[in-house]
Scaffold this motif. Sequence first.
Motif, PDB file in Angstrom:
ATOM      1  N   VAL A   4      26.580 -75.417 -20.746  1.00  0.00           N
ATOM      2  CA  VAL A   4      27.248 -75.197 -19.468  1.00  0.00           C
ATOM      3  C   VAL A   4      28.758 -75.112 -19.697  1.00  0.00           C
ATOM      4  O   VAL A   4      29.329 -75.872 -20.489  1.00  0.00           O
ATOM      5  CB  VAL A   4      26.913 -76.347 -18.503  1.00  0.00           C
ATOM      6  N   THR A   5      29.418 -74.186 -19.010  1.00  0.00           N
ATOM      7  CA  THR A   5      30.853 -73.963 -19.184  1.00  0.00           C
ATOM      8  C   THR A   5      31.639 -74.470 -17.980  1.00  0.00           C
ATOM      9  O   THR A   5      31.070 -74.780 -16.926  1.00  0.00           O
ATOM     10  CB  THR A   5      31.144 -72.466 -19.362  1.00  0.00           C
ATOM     11  N   ILE A 145      23.137 -79.730 -14.425  1.00  0.00           N
ATOM     12  CA  ILE A 145      24.246 -80.204 -15.262  1.00  0.00           C
ATOM     13  C   ILE A 145      25.577 -79.710 -14.720  1.00  0.00           C
ATOM     14  O   ILE A 145      26.558 -80.467 -14.648  1.00  0.00           O
ATOM     15  CB  ILE A 145      24.044 -79.752 -16.719  1.00  0.00           C
ATOM     16  N   ALA A 146      25.630 -78.446 -14.307  1.00  0.00           N
ATOM     17  CA  ALA A 146      26.878 -77.895 -13.772  1.00  0.00           C
ATOM     18  C   ALA A 146      27.310 -78.639 -12.513  1.00  0.00           C
ATOM     19  O   ALA A 146      28.497 -78.940 -12.323  1.00  0.00           O
ATOM     20  CB  ALA A 146      26.712 -76.407 -13.482  1.00  0.00           C
ATOM     21  N   GLY A 173      22.116 -85.755 -17.824  1.00  0.00           N
ATOM     22  CA  GLY A 173      22.682 -84.674 -17.037  1.00  0.00           C
ATOM     23  C   GLY A 173      24.114 -84.940 -16.602  1.00  0.00           C
ATOM     24  O   GLY A 173      24.980 -84.065 -16.694  1.00  0.00           O
ATOM     25  N   LEU A 174      24.376 -86.161 -16.134  1.00  0.00           N
ATOM     26  CA  LEU A 174      25.728 -86.524 -15.702  1.00  0.00           C
ATOM     27  C   LEU A 174      26.682 -86.539 -16.886  1.00  0.00           C
ATOM     28  O   LEU A 174      27.780 -85.977 -16.824  1.00  0.00           O
ATOM     29  CB  LEU A 174      25.711 -87.887 -15.015  1.00  0.00           C
ATOM     30  N   ALA A 175      26.283 -87.176 -17.973  1.00  0.00           N
ATOM     31  CA  ALA A 175      27.139 -87.234 -19.162  1.00  0.00           C
ATOM     32  C   ALA A 175      27.399 -85.844 -19.721  1.00  0.00           C
ATOM     33  O   ALA A 175      28.512 -85.534 -20.170  1.00  0.00           O
ATOM     34  CB  ALA A 175      26.498 -88.119 -20.229  1.00  0.00           C
ATOM     35  N   SER A 176      26.405 -84.965 -19.678  1.00  0.00           N
ATOM     36  CA  SER A 176      26.565 -83.594 -20.172  1.00  0.00           C
ATOM     37  C   SER A 176      27.612 -82.846 -19.358  1.00  0.00           C
ATOM     38  O   SER A 176      28.529 -82.210 -19.906  1.00  0.00           O
ATOM     39  CB  SER A 176      25.235 -82.840 -20.101  1.00  0.00           C
ATOM     40  N   GLY A 177      27.464 -82.900 -18.035  1.00  0.00           N
ATOM     41  CA  GLY A 177      28.384 -82.172 -17.174  1.00  0.00           C
ATOM     42  C   GLY A 177      29.785 -82.742 -17.203  1.00  0.00           C
ATOM     43  O   GLY A 177      30.773 -81.987 -17.288  1.00  0.00           O
ATOM     44  N   LEU A 234      18.272 -79.998 -24.157  1.00  0.00           N
ATOM     45  CA  LEU A 234      19.454 -79.431 -23.526  1.00  0.00           C
ATOM     46  C   LEU A 234      20.559 -80.463 -23.368  1.00  0.00           C
ATOM     47  O   LEU A 234      21.727 -80.207 -23.705  1.00  0.00           O
ATOM     48  CB  LEU A 234      19.081 -78.842 -22.162  1.00  0.00           C
ATOM     49  N   THR A 235      20.224 -81.633 -22.848  1.00  0.00           N
ATOM     50  CA  THR A 235      21.271 -82.645 -22.664  1.00  0.00           C
ATOM     51  C   THR A 235      21.730 -83.225 -24.001  1.00  0.00           C
ATOM     52  O   THR A 235      22.903 -83.551 -24.164  1.00  0.00           O
ATOM     53  CB  THR A 235      20.807 -83.773 -21.729  1.00  0.00           C
TER      54      THR A 235
END
Length: 308
Positions: A4-5, A145-146, A173-177, A234-235
């Motif tokens: 995710v960007t 994630i975004a 998900g939160l940590a990734s985003g 993914l995460t």
Amino acid sequence: MELVTLDDIRAAADRIRGVAVRTPLVRMGPPDMEGVWVKPESLQPIGAFKIRGAYNAVASLRPGGVVTHSSGNHGQALAYAAKEFGVPCVVVVPEGAPQVKVAAIEGWGAEIVIVPPEKREAVAEEVARERGLTLVPPYDHPAVIAGQGTVGVEIVEDLPDVETVLVPVGGGGLASGVGAAVKALRPEARVIGVEPELAADAAESLAAGHPVEWGPARTFRTIADGLRTGLSDLTFAHISRWIDGIVTVSEDEIRAAMGRLARSARLVAEPSGAVTTAALMSGRVPAGRTVAVLSGGNVDPELLRQVI
């Protein structure tokens, strides 16, 4: 694997504007918390950050109906989003999920399916196939994630010279985003994940170089019910890229942090939301201008009474 960007996260911010609350930074204060702010996602309409990712997913996918598996907060968020868009929602809930969260999911109009913890993902996929619903997982989706990454954008906008961001880690998900957003906007800042010692699969995964599955028999020992899930591929890819390290905290430290947040910051935190403050209180986090993400406040009233 495509990550995710910042552009994805900014697009999510546009979609959720007016729905998700732009939560403030709240000072913790002296004597031992000078230079520390808490970002209380407990102030969201459903009491947790999950509204960001769930709403962004529904708004971008525009499905005819949705299904997910969740211990509570993502289920509430998806039910809320589905109600806003006028589509049906089914939430597969693991046995042992806090009743306060299950009741809230039903309150937003979702259908509940309760299953053993180890069967929740398989049953959610089965329901999706049988009923023609779109599966919106709690963390294993770029749109989710975004949406969660908007937390990180807000932190840097409100505290441009932030040095450390602490974020809970469950499915990631939160940590990734947050990691993707903070590192894009302020590369020199540290982003540190925090998880319970009794569900420390993310720490083990990073050490091993691949996702390590602990399973419900181990992770369901922690009171931090929102952090009992493991990383997805993914995460893990996001966290491996953006997270500077993982700190683990004990159950007693989590309880103490819940009490401290209630008494000193006047903030209600569920166990999963209190882990970042627990890490600060433990002294295992570098000093500096720090933001601790309080991910949610949907706590069982009896547990809150005990810790206060």
